[in-house]
Design a protein around this motif. Structure first.
Motif, PDB file in Angstrom:
ATOM      1  N   GLY A   1     -11.647  10.340  10.856  1.00 33.71           N
ATOM      2  CA  GLY A   1     -12.219   9.802   9.626  1.00 33.71           C
ATOM      3  C   GLY A   1     -12.130   8.299   9.586  1.00 33.71           C
ATOM      4  O   GLY A   1     -11.466   7.681  10.411  1.00 33.71           O
ATOM      5  N   ASP A   2     -12.822   7.710   8.604  1.00 32.15           N
ATOM      6  CA  ASP A   2     -12.806   6.255   8.469  1.00 32.15           C
ATOM      7  C   ASP A   2     -11.532   5.814   7.734  1.00 32.15           C
ATOM      8  O   ASP A   2     -10.660   6.630   7.429  1.00 32.15           O
ATOM      9  N   ASP A   3     -11.459   4.517   7.442  1.00 27.12           N
ATOM     10  CA  ASP A   3     -10.242   3.987   6.831  1.00 27.12           C
ATOM     11  C   ASP A   3      -9.961   4.598   5.462  1.00 27.12           C
ATOM     12  O   ASP A   3      -8.808   4.856   5.120  1.00 27.12           O
ATOM     13  N   ALA A   4     -11.019   4.809   4.682  1.00 32.93           N
ATOM     14  CA  ALA A   4     -10.820   5.383   3.348  1.00 32.93           C
ATOM     15  C   ALA A   4     -10.204   6.777   3.473  1.00 32.93           C
ATOM     16  O   ALA A   4      -9.244   7.122   2.767  1.00 32.93           O
ATOM     17  N   ALA A   5     -10.746   7.552   4.408  1.00 30.54           N
ATOM     18  CA  ALA A   5     -10.210   8.903   4.621  1.00 30.54           C
ATOM     19  C   ALA A   5      -8.796   8.835   5.185  1.00 30.54           C
ATOM     20  O   ALA A   5      -7.934   9.655   4.842  1.00 30.54           O
ATOM     21  N   LEU A   6      -8.578   7.834   6.025  1.00 31.70           N
ATOM     22  CA  LEU A   6      -7.243   7.694   6.628  1.00 31.70           C
ATOM     23  C   LEU A   6      -6.193   7.400   5.551  1.00 31.70           C
ATOM     24  O   LEU A   6      -5.105   7.985   5.552  1.00 31.70           O
ATOM     25  N   VAL A   7      -6.528   6.516   4.640  1.00 34.64           N
ATOM     26  CA  VAL A   7      -5.590   6.187   3.566  1.00 34.64           C
ATOM     27  C   VAL A   7      -5.303   7.427   2.715  1.00 34.64           C
ATOM     28  O   VAL A   7      -4.150   7.715   2.376  1.00 34.64           O
ATOM     29  N   GLU A   8      -6.363   8.161   2.406  1.00 39.47           N
ATOM     30  CA  GLU A   8      -6.170   9.390   1.629  1.00 39.47           C
ATOM     31  C   GLU A   8      -5.256  10.359   2.381  1.00 39.47           C
ATOM     32  O   GLU A   8      -4.383  11.003   1.814  1.00 39.47           O
ATOM     33  N   ALA A   9      -5.507  10.463   3.698  1.00 42.02           N
ATOM     34  CA  ALA A   9      -4.721  11.386   4.524  1.00 42.02           C
ATOM     35  C   ALA A   9      -3.253  10.946   4.589  1.00 42.02           C
ATOM     36  O   ALA A   9      -2.337  11.773   4.547  1.00 42.02           O
ATOM     37  N   LEU A  10      -3.044   9.630   4.665  1.00 41.41           N
ATOM     38  CA  LEU A  10      -1.664   9.122   4.687  1.00 41.41           C
ATOM     39  C   LEU A  10      -0.963   9.439   3.372  1.00 41.41           C
ATOM     40  O   LEU A  10       0.196   9.847   3.349  1.00 41.41           O
ATOM     41  N   ARG A  11      -1.681   9.263   2.285  1.00 42.09           N
ATOM     42  CA  ARG A  11      -1.097   9.555   0.972  1.00 42.09           C
ATOM     43  C   ARG A  11      -0.798  11.043   0.831  1.00 42.09           C
ATOM     44  O   ARG A  11       0.169  11.434   0.176  1.00 42.09           O
ATOM     45  N   ALA A  12      -1.647  11.872   1.449  1.00 41.41           N
ATOM     46  CA  ALA A  12      -1.464  13.324   1.317  1.00 41.41           C
ATOM     47  C   ALA A  12      -0.487  13.876   2.361  1.00 41.41           C
ATOM     48  O   ALA A  12      -0.204  15.066   2.363  1.00 41.41           O
ATOM     49  N   GLY A  13      -0.031  13.019   3.260  1.00 41.56           N
ATOM     50  CA  GLY A  13       0.922  13.468   4.282  1.00 41.56           C
ATOM     51  C   GLY A  13       0.285  14.301   5.372  1.00 41.56           C
ATOM     52  O   GLY A  13       0.907  15.200   5.926  1.00 41.56           O
ATOM     53  N   HIS A  14      -0.977  14.015   5.687  1.00 47.09           N
ATOM     54  CA  HIS A  14      -1.657  14.729   6.779  1.00 47.09           C
ATOM     55  C   HIS A  14      -0.848  14.563   8.071  1.00 47.09           C
ATOM     56  O   HIS A  14      -0.449  13.435   8.398  1.00 47.09           O
ATOM     57  N   PRO A  15      -0.585  15.667   8.797  1.00 48.93           N
ATOM     58  CA  PRO A  15       0.311  15.577   9.962  1.00 48.93           C
ATOM     59  C   PRO A  15      -0.194  14.660  11.082  1.00 48.93           C
ATOM     60  O   PRO A  15       0.601  14.154  11.850  1.00 48.93           O
ATOM     61  N   GLY A  16      -1.507  14.459  11.166  1.00 48.63           N
ATOM     62  CA  GLY A  16      -1.983  13.606  12.256  1.00 48.63           C
ATOM     63  C   GLY A  16      -2.312  12.191  11.812  1.00 48.63           C
ATOM     64  O   GLY A  16      -2.698  11.351  12.625  1.00 48.63           O
ATOM     65  N   ALA A  17      -2.153  11.914  10.518  1.00 56.26           N
ATOM     66  CA  ALA A  17      -2.623  10.623   9.995  1.00 56.26           C
ATOM     67  C   ALA A  17      -1.752   9.456  10.457  1.00 56.26           C
ATOM     68  O   ALA A  17      -2.272   8.382  10.755  1.00 56.26           O
ATOM     69  N   ALA A  18      -0.443   9.662  10.489  1.00 54.33           N
ATOM     70  CA  ALA A  18       0.453   8.556  10.856  1.00 54.33           C
ATOM     71  C   ALA A  18       0.152   8.071  12.275  1.00 54.33           C
ATOM     72  O   ALA A  18       0.081   6.860  12.525  1.00 54.33           O
ATOM     73  N   ALA A  19      -0.035   9.031  13.177  1.00 53.22           N
ATOM     74  CA  ALA A  19      -0.321   8.661  14.571  1.00 53.22           C
ATOM     75  C   ALA A  19      -1.655   7.930  14.663  1.00 53.22           C
ATOM     76  O   ALA A  19      -1.790   6.924  15.372  1.00 53.22           O
ATOM     77  N   LYS A  20      -2.638   8.432  13.930  1.00 49.93           N
ATOM     78  CA  LYS A  20      -3.952   7.775  13.956  1.00 49.93           C
ATOM     79  C   LYS A  20      -3.870   6.373  13.354  1.00 49.93           C
ATOM     80  O   LYS A  20      -4.471   5.412  13.866  1.00 49.93           O
ATOM     81  N   PHE A  21      -3.126   6.234  12.287  1.00 49.18           N
ATOM     82  CA  PHE A  21      -2.922   4.941  11.626  1.00 49.18           C
ATOM     83  C   PHE A  21      -2.370   3.935  12.632  1.00 49.18           C
ATOM     84  O   PHE A  21      -2.876   2.821  12.780  1.00 49.18           O
ATOM     85  N   TYR A  22      -1.349   4.377  13.349  1.00 46.86           N
ATOM     86  CA  TYR A  22      -0.734   3.497  14.356  1.00 46.86           C
ATOM     87  C   TYR A  22      -1.736   3.181  15.470  1.00 46.86           C
ATOM     88  O   TYR A  22      -1.925   2.020  15.845  1.00 46.86           O
ATOM     89  N   ASP A  23      -2.361   4.221  15.994  1.00 50.71           N
ATOM     90  CA  ASP A  23      -3.268   4.012  17.125  1.00 50.71           C
ATOM     91  C   ASP A  23      -4.424   3.068  16.762  1.00 50.71           C
ATOM     92  O   ASP A  23      -4.890   2.290  17.573  1.00 50.71           O
ATOM     93  N   ARG A  24      -4.844   3.142  15.510  1.00 53.34           N
ATOM     94  CA  ARG A  24      -5.995   2.335  15.094  1.00 53.34           C
ATOM     95  C   ARG A  24      -5.605   0.869  14.896  1.00 53.34           C
ATOM     96  O   ARG A  24      -6.402  -0.025  15.145  1.00 53.34           O
ATOM     97  N   TYR A  25      -4.394   0.618  14.441  1.00 55.70           N
ATOM     98  CA  TYR A  25      -4.045  -0.747  14.046  1.00 55.70           C
ATOM     99  C   TYR A  25      -2.885  -1.381  14.811  1.00 55.70           C
ATOM    100  O   TYR A  25      -2.536  -2.528  14.551  1.00 55.70           O
ATOM    101  N   ALA A  26      -2.283  -0.647  15.726  1.00 50.72           N
ATOM    102  CA  ALA A  26      -1.093  -1.182  16.403  1.00 50.72           C
ATOM    103  C   ALA A  26      -1.409  -2.463  17.172  1.00 50.72           C
ATOM    104  O   ALA A  26      -0.621  -3.414  17.157  1.00 50.72           O
ATOM    105  N   GLU A  27      -2.546  -2.492  17.829  1.00 57.73           N
ATOM    106  CA  GLU A  27      -2.866  -3.673  18.625  1.00 57.73           C
ATOM    107  C   GLU A  27      -3.047  -4.897  17.717  1.00 57.73           C
ATOM    108  O   GLU A  27      -2.605  -5.998  18.042  1.00 57.73           O
ATOM    109  N   HIS A  28      -3.681  -4.680  16.585  1.00 53.21           N
ATOM    110  CA  HIS A  28      -3.886  -5.761  15.617  1.00 53.21           C
ATOM    111  C   HIS A  28      -2.533  -6.280  15.110  1.00 53.21           C
ATOM    112  O   HIS A  28      -2.307  -7.496  15.046  1.00 53.21           O
ATOM    113  N   VAL A  29      -1.648  -5.339  14.781  1.00 51.89           N
ATOM    114  CA  VAL A  29      -0.333  -5.739  14.257  1.00 51.89           C
ATOM    115  C   VAL A  29       0.479  -6.447  15.339  1.00 51.89           C
ATOM    116  O   VAL A  29       1.126  -7.459  15.095  1.00 51.89           O
ATOM    117  N   ARG A  30       0.404  -5.905  16.544  1.00 51.35           N
ATOM    118  CA  ARG A  30       1.139  -6.547  17.644  1.00 51.35           C
ATOM    119  C   ARG A  30       0.640  -7.973  17.871  1.00 51.35           C
ATOM    120  O   ARG A  30       1.428  -8.888  18.114  1.00 51.35           O
TER     121      ARG A  30
END
Lengths: 403, 219
Positions: free
Chosen positions: B26-55
């Motif tokens: 899903g896109d960022d909006a869906a990702l945020v919703e998934a993170l808020r809902a505790g979706h089991p795969g959302a945290a990993a996707k969140f990291y994978d999508r933004y880790a390089e930017h944060v690093r």
């Protein structure tokens, strides 16, 4: 350097240098593991809401004055008693039964950061928490364990599971124990554990991505999914081994493989007509023969067993795994990189959500590169970085992309 | 007795199954919703999508630091704890930059304190120990870190956000949790200091002007 454009160009170069840094992949991978471990721990014990030991140390370093920090450092280094909590509020007691009933999952949180999750009727007792030495008795069911290791602190975790003894060397694993059948399966996701006792002749280490499942039932009844394969043995073969003694000798390879004696099992299978063995063996036996061929040679036996597995059990998970393994053999033994790439592609097509997907992607990229298919390698690298930016092949993928 | 092992192969499929985390799509909006809902795969996707930017943010402000993996964890844990408060979902990236800047600045203070206390080995925080000068790129990177390391935290952060991340002045000011005017003043001071430092390093200046080839001046 006097113009804004110069500064912008400098910034762009700085950005490229950081992105191309060879340490990037390792840093991202380690950060990912630490983050997901922390998320899992928080999910398991949401009510506790305590920062990890690592974070705790960092904030101490930020806020506590020097003298207090030195004192605190001494304090942290001192062994402290470990306690545990069941669910959200119940304090655990040594020796008491903790059970997950009616399909619920029960988290058990230890004060030093480790977590056990009881599932599917899991029943355990914590036997000891003395001086960094934790012993747990697993009486039944499924237990997921995430063991915290703090730097500078020696901790030991032991699980008594029926007649087995599981010693924890690493962080994340599952034990599935059926007391009624005395069956155990240990699957390790991260780190490694050592399993000893029971019907194991010697201790076995189960590393990340591996499973161990010893069967000890007295009747030697194969698991249900193995039966059709045994029944599928050609009738002609059954006639050939009519006398009981000859039948026993002809099936010797089966007993040896089942006992984990892979080399002897392979040699017995060769004596009993390897092609015929491949036609009658179960999925697990074929995989064991393939392992034996890979480890002890000749590799053509491994190839024959894996090809037979794919022909006889098409569409199965094992068939996909066989394709991956064939790719490895062709890559490592024959250095036939184009063929290896084809096998890795087969695995990815057949098991798109399979546990070896990341490895298959990485190996496909490498095989394509070595076979001279730079365009394909670049495409694989791009896909790999998109799906596994912190994966073990990320450094190589970035290298390929920057060529 | 039967023994079955599988080295590097899929777990047995018969009686027990390991829970495989659901993959989030899903896109960022869906990702945020998934993170808020505790979706089991959302945290990993969140990291994978933004880790390089944060690093990138962490490394550009801090230079080489052996604690980058810990700091990445720190940023994402902070973000996860605050994701419910995030209002503008389409600004997830800038929001993470703010977190990363905060964590990087805290790390700089920790480093300063460590240096002052001498509790830790000086080698541990010395950038040159972490760099291996084996190529022009690494050498340039080391020079850049040396220049930036001498700049005050505020000016360094302003400089990096403006010229490396190329975000707007408004976003950069927000990431630094300061006003636009203050940010502009810091940036102006940072630019002046950077130019001055580069002028004192003629080889580095030449590298910046001419490209990736590092030319040693023979004396």
């Amino acid at each position: 350097m006097d113009r804004k454009e110069d500064l912008e160009a400098t910034g762009a170069r700085y950005r490229d240098l950081i992105l191309q840094d060879p340490r990037a992949g390792d840093e991202l991978r380690r950060g990912r593991a630490a983050f997901l471990e922390e998320v899992e721990r928080q999910n398991a014990a949401a009510s506790l809401r305590r920062p990890s030991a690592r974070r705790h140390r960092r904030w101490l370093a930020l806020f506590v004055p020097a003298a207090v920090a030195a004192g605190a450092a001494a304090f942290w280094g001192w062994p402290r008693p470990v306690s545990f909590q069941i669910g959200e509020a119940r304090q655990g007691e040594l020796g008491s039964i903790v059970q997950a009933t009616d399909g619920e999952t029960v988290p058990i949180s230890f004060s030093e950061g480790s977590t056990l999750l009881l599932r599917q009727g899991g029943r355990i007792r914590v036997l000891s928490l003395a001086a960094g030495d934790t012993r747990v008795l697993v009486e039944d069911g499924v237990v997921d364990a995430v063991i915290a290791h703090r730097a500078g602190t020696k901790t030991r975790w032991d699980f008594e599971v029926g007649s087995y003894h599981v010693t924890v060397n690493g962080t994340k694993f599952r034990m599935a124990f059926r007391a009624s059948e005395r069956s155990l399966r240990v699957s390790t996701e991260e780190g490694s554990v050592t399993v000893a006792g029971g019907c194991l002749e010697r201790a076995q280490t189960v590393s990340a991505g591996e499973s161990l499942e010893p069967f000890c039932s007295s009747g030697e009844v194969p698991p249900p999914d193995d039966r059709p394969a045994i029944e599928a043995a050609p009738a002609a073969a059954a006639r050939d081994v009519a006398p009981a003694t000859r039948a026993a000798r002809a099936d010797r390879w089966r007993e040896l493989l089942a006992a984990g004696r892979l080399l002897e099992g392979l040699r017995a299978a060769e004596r009993a007509n390897f092609e015929q063995v491949c036609r009658s063996a179960t999925q697990k036996e074929l995989m064991a023969l393939a392992d034996a061929g890979r480890f002890f040679g000749p590799s053509k036996r491994a190839v024959a067993a894996l090809v037979a597995l794919r022909e006889r059990f098409p569409g199965s998970v094992a068939a996909g795994t066989a394709a991956f393994t064939l790719g490895r053999i062709v890559f490592e033994n024959d250095h036939a990189y184009a063929r290896a790439a084809s096998w890795f592609e087969t695995y990815m097509r057949e098991q798109p959500s399979g546990p070896l997907m990341g490895d298959a992607f990485g190996r496909l990229m490498e095989a394509r590169l070595r076979s001279g298919d730079t365009t394909g390698a670049r495409a694989s690298a791009e896909q790999y970085l998109r799906r596994f930016p912190g994966g073990p092949y990320a450094g190589e993928a970035r290298g390929i992309m920057s060529r | 007795m039967k023994l079955a092992t599988s080295a590097g192969f899929a777990p047995f499929q018969d009686r027990f199954t390991l829970p495989t985390p659901l993959t989030f799509v899903g896109d960022d909006a869906a990702l945020v919703e998934a993170l808020r809902a505790g979706h089991p795969g959302a945290a990993a996707k969140f990291y994978d999508r933004y880790a390089e930017h944060v690093r990138l943010t962490l490394r550009s402000i801090l230079g080489p630091d052996e604690e980058i993996p810990d700091l990445l964890q720190e940023v994402f844990i902070r973000a996860l704890a605050r994701v419910r408060k995030l209002r503008e979902v389409d600004r997830l990236s800038s929001w993470l930059t703010t977190m990363a800047v905060f964590v990087a600045r805290a790390q700089i203070r920790i480093r300063s304190r460590r240096r002052w206390l001498r509790v830790f080995s000086p080698e541990r925080t010395r950038p040159s120990q972490l760099e291996q000068p084996s190529s022009d790129a690494r050498r340039a990177l080391r020079e850049l870190h040396a220049v930036l390391d001498r700049m005050p935290i505020d000016e360094r952060t302003a400089f990096v956000l403006r010229y490396l991340h190329k975000i707007t002045l408004l976003e950069a000011a927000e990431a630094c949790e300061t006003s636009l005017a203050t940010f502009k003043r810091r940036l102006a001071r940072g630019e002046a200091r950077f130019r001055e430092a580069v002028r004192d390093r003629p080889e580095f200046s030449q590298w910046l002007d001419e490209g990736t080839r590092w030319t040693e001046k023979k004396t």
